[in-house]
Design a protein around this motif. Structure first.
Motif, PDB file in Angstrom:
ATOM      1  N   UNK A   5      -3.483   9.451   8.906  1.00  0.00           N
ATOM      2  CA  UNK A   5      -3.129   9.194   7.502  1.00  0.00           C
ATOM      3  C   UNK A   5      -2.213   7.976   7.403  1.00  0.00           C
ATOM      4  N   UNK A   6      -2.564   7.038   6.533  1.00  0.00           N
ATOM      5  CA  UNK A   6      -1.786   5.795   6.394  1.00  0.00           C
ATOM      6  C   UNK A   6      -1.699   5.393   4.921  1.00  0.00           C
ATOM      7  N   UNK A   7      -0.730   4.511   4.651  1.00  0.00           N
ATOM      8  CA  UNK A   7      -0.655   3.810   3.378  1.00  0.00           C
ATOM      9  C   UNK A   7      -0.872   2.328   3.659  1.00  0.00           C
ATOM     10  N   UNK A   8      -1.629   1.663   2.796  1.00  0.00           N
ATOM     11  CA  UNK A   8      -1.829   0.216   2.893  1.00  0.00           C
ATOM     12  C   UNK A   8      -0.881  -0.461   1.912  1.00  0.00           C
ATOM     13  N   UNK A   9      -0.111  -1.424   2.412  1.00  0.00           N
ATOM     14  CA  UNK A   9       0.843  -2.158   1.567  1.00  0.00           C
ATOM     15  C   UNK A   9       0.547  -3.647   1.653  1.00  0.00           C
ATOM     16  N   UNK A  10       0.323  -4.241   0.488  1.00  0.00           N
ATOM     17  CA  UNK A  10       0.175  -5.696   0.395  1.00  0.00           C
ATOM     18  C   UNK A  10       1.533  -6.283   0.020  1.00  0.00           C
ATOM     19  N   UNK A  11       2.040  -7.157   0.883  1.00  0.00           N
ATOM     20  CA  UNK A  11       3.340  -7.806   0.675  1.00  0.00           C
ATOM     21  C   UNK A  11       3.077  -9.302   0.506  1.00  0.00           C
ATOM     22  N   UNK A 427      10.120  -5.368   8.408  1.00  0.00           N
ATOM     23  CA  UNK A 427       9.364  -5.365   7.146  1.00  0.00           C
ATOM     24  C   UNK A 427       9.966  -4.436   6.086  1.00  0.00           C
ATOM     25  N   UNK A 428      11.243  -4.690   5.733  1.00  0.00           N
ATOM     26  CA  UNK A 428      11.940  -3.836   4.768  1.00  0.00           C
ATOM     27  C   UNK A 428      11.227  -3.793   3.418  1.00  0.00           C
ATOM     28  N   UNK A 429      10.706  -4.933   2.962  1.00  0.00           N
ATOM     29  CA  UNK A 429      10.044  -4.959   1.652  1.00  0.00           C
ATOM     30  C   UNK A 429       8.807  -4.066   1.660  1.00  0.00           C
ATOM     31  N   UNK A 430       8.000  -4.190   2.694  1.00  0.00           N
ATOM     32  CA  UNK A 430       6.774  -3.391   2.770  1.00  0.00           C
ATOM     33  C   UNK A 430       7.084  -1.905   2.925  1.00  0.00           C
ATOM     34  N   UNK A 431       8.082  -1.579   3.743  1.00  0.00           N
ATOM     35  CA  UNK A 431       8.452  -0.166   3.924  1.00  0.00           C
ATOM     36  C   UNK A 431       8.972   0.410   2.608  1.00  0.00           C
ATOM     37  N   UNK A 432       9.805  -0.358   1.890  1.00  0.00           N
ATOM     38  CA  UNK A 432      10.302   0.104   0.602  1.00  0.00           C
ATOM     39  C   UNK A 432       9.175   0.336  -0.393  1.00  0.00           C
ATOM     40  N   UNK A 433       8.180  -0.517  -0.358  1.00  0.00           N
ATOM     41  CA  UNK A 433       7.021  -0.381  -1.245  1.00  0.00           C
ATOM     42  C   UNK A 433       6.255   0.903  -0.942  1.00  0.00           C
ATOM     43  N   UNK A 434       6.157   1.240   0.350  1.00  0.00           N
ATOM     44  CA  UNK A 434       5.504   2.492   0.742  1.00  0.00           C
ATOM     45  C   UNK A 434       6.359   3.699   0.352  1.00  0.00           C
ATOM     46  N   UNK A 435       7.686   3.568   0.549  1.00  0.00           N
ATOM     47  CA  UNK A 435       8.595   4.674   0.239  1.00  0.00           C
ATOM     48  C   UNK A 435       8.614   5.018  -1.251  1.00  0.00           C
TER      49      UNK A 435
END
Length: 464
Positions: A5-11, A427-435
């Motif tokens: 299981x994953x989330x895809x994040x576009x940064x 990748x703080x921005x991408x992790x925050x977007x997933x969170x």
């Protein structure tokens, strides 16, 4: 066999466009990066290639869905702010993605501020310094005034993260983290759109506001994954810190700009703070974050080149200079320091080191220590603007300067009453977007161990 299981994040940054897949422990299990050649708008000004970006999103998702080792549960987006995509009634972009650095006509700017109470009043109400095209609401105002036929064709103006979400969902939303980022659109005192937005009819071009942690069904082919509405990148990068630390803190995010962020300071911006490039924006839960900034990373690049050229060294040499407290003690005893006798406004705008004579330094390492001492003095002047009015005991530094031993030791010495940490997180921005949409895709608890901290104790005495 079921995939991970994953989330895809576009940064999406100005330079690099990245796609990450995070598993439920927020580990990166796949990444892809792209860079696009910029195009130009009708005036010949450079701008983002919107069509390349659109195709890249679709191609990347097709690739991810083909990989059976992954089970995509959600998709979300983060991007730089201040850029609108103008859609017609058929959902197609009407214009290029205008660059937020595009020159804004002075006469039109004067007309706007004269009509709505002046620069000081409007800046204070919207927590937006006067920045021309960087105030994205001003872009809409300009189109209405200069190109009324085009303006009439606009069904929705979407900030870039929401446009990317629209590509996958077919649904138009506005997001408070984008609206609240120096756009001139939001009245922070009334917690609503500013009155000018309604008087001009601009509000009719703005999509309904949805919560930053909301998801909607996907229209793009794939499995039954969910899609976030997207976030402004600065707000996204703050989320892991808000999740992991409950006691008040300031985050100094260092890159080209050194941005001090205080999510625990709710005092309204003053005229003086606005004049010194302070602003407020919204975190993902809708609360204001007071921020200040100066051009620290850019200054470092320029002055390191100057030092290297003068002493006939490679700029690479200064990527890992050890901290030498004896050099600092000697410099402070011998030379006038950056903060003495200078107004705070002047200190933030001008480089003290840029005026120093390099031939007065015995070595390049001595010159570099003086430069970082001058730079950290600027940093403290900037950070103080958001520290006042909040009982903050911790300062986190992330980005490039968190790895600079001279910078970190000097910052700790100038804040002896606070705990100063270098924070590192991939990748703080991408992790925050997933969170932001954690509860919609992740079956595990929110992680509390993804930020690595290195404490800098005060081991020497440095004063401004």
């Amino acid at each position: 066999m079921q995939g991970t299981p994953v989330i895809a994040v576009f940064d999406v940054g100005k330079t690099n466009k990245k796609l990450f897949l995070f598993d439920e422990n927020y580990r990166i299990v796949f990444e892809r990066a792209a860079r696009f050649i910029e195009t130009v708008d009708e005036d010949g000004d450079s701008c983002e290639n919107l069509e390349s970006l659109r195709l890249s999103v679709f191609d990347s998702l097709h690739e991810v869905f083909r990989r059976q080792e992954f089970d995509v549960k959600a998709v979300n987006f983060s991007s730089y702010g201040a850029s609108f995509v103008y859609l017609n009634k058929d959902g197609r972009p009407l214009t290029p993605l205008y660059n937020y650095l595009k020159t804004y006509p002075e006469e039109l700017k004067k007309q706007f501020y004269d009509t709505y109470g002046g620069e000081d009043k409007l800046s204070k109400e919207t927590a937006s310094p006067v920045l021309g095209s960087l105030n994205s609401g001003m872009q809409l105002y300009r189109i209405k005034q200069e190109k009324p036929e085009l303006y009439n064709q606009i069904a929705y103006a979407l900030h870039l993260p929401q446009y990317m979400s629209y590509l996958i969902t077919g649904k138009c939303f506005s997001d408070i983290t984008s609206i609240g980022c120096h756009t001139n659109l939001w009245d922070f005192q009334k917690n609503d759109y500013h009155e000018w937005v309604r008087k001009e009819g601009i509000i009719d071009k703005l999509a309904p506001i949805a919560p930053s942690d909301e998801v909607v069904p996907a229209a793009f082919p794939g499995n039954s994954y969910k899609v976030g509405i997207g976030l402004h990148d600065s707000s996204a990068a703050l989320i892991p810190y808000l999740v992991n630390f409950q006691k008040p803190f300031v985050l100094i995010s260092t890159g080209t700009w050194c941005i001090s962020l205080n999510p625990f300071n709710t005092t309204p911006l003053t005229d003086m703070e606005l004049q010194q490039d302070c602003l407020s924006f919204m975190q993902y839960k809708g609360k204001p974050v007071k921020a200040s900034r100066f051009f620290g990373g850019h200054e470092h690049e320029q002055q390191v080149k100057r030092i290297a050229d003068h002493f006939n060294q490679s700029p690479v040499r200064y990527k890992s200079v050890p901290f030498d407290p004896e050099i600092i003690s000697r410099l402070q005893g011998e030379r006038p320091q950056a903060g003495r006798g200078r107004a705070k406004e002047s200190l933030l705008q001008d480089s003290t080191f840029g005026q120093r004579d390099l031939s007065s330094f015995a070595t390049d390492i001595e010159a570099y220590h003086q430069f970082i001492l001058d730079l950290v003095t600027q940093q403290v002047a900037s950070t103080q603007l958001v520290l006042e009015g909040a009982d903050v005991k911790r300062i986190f530094v992330d980005g490039g300067f968190s790895k600079n031993a001279v910078y970190m030791n000097l910052l700790a010495s100038l804040y002896p009453d606070k705990e100063v940490f270098a924070a590192s997180m991939a990748q703080a921005t991408a992790i925050g977007t997933a969170m932001a949409i954690h509860k919609h895709w992740n079956t595990k608890p929110m992680p509390n161990d993804i930020i690595e901290l290195k404490y800098y104790a005060v081991t020497h005495d440095a004063k401004l």
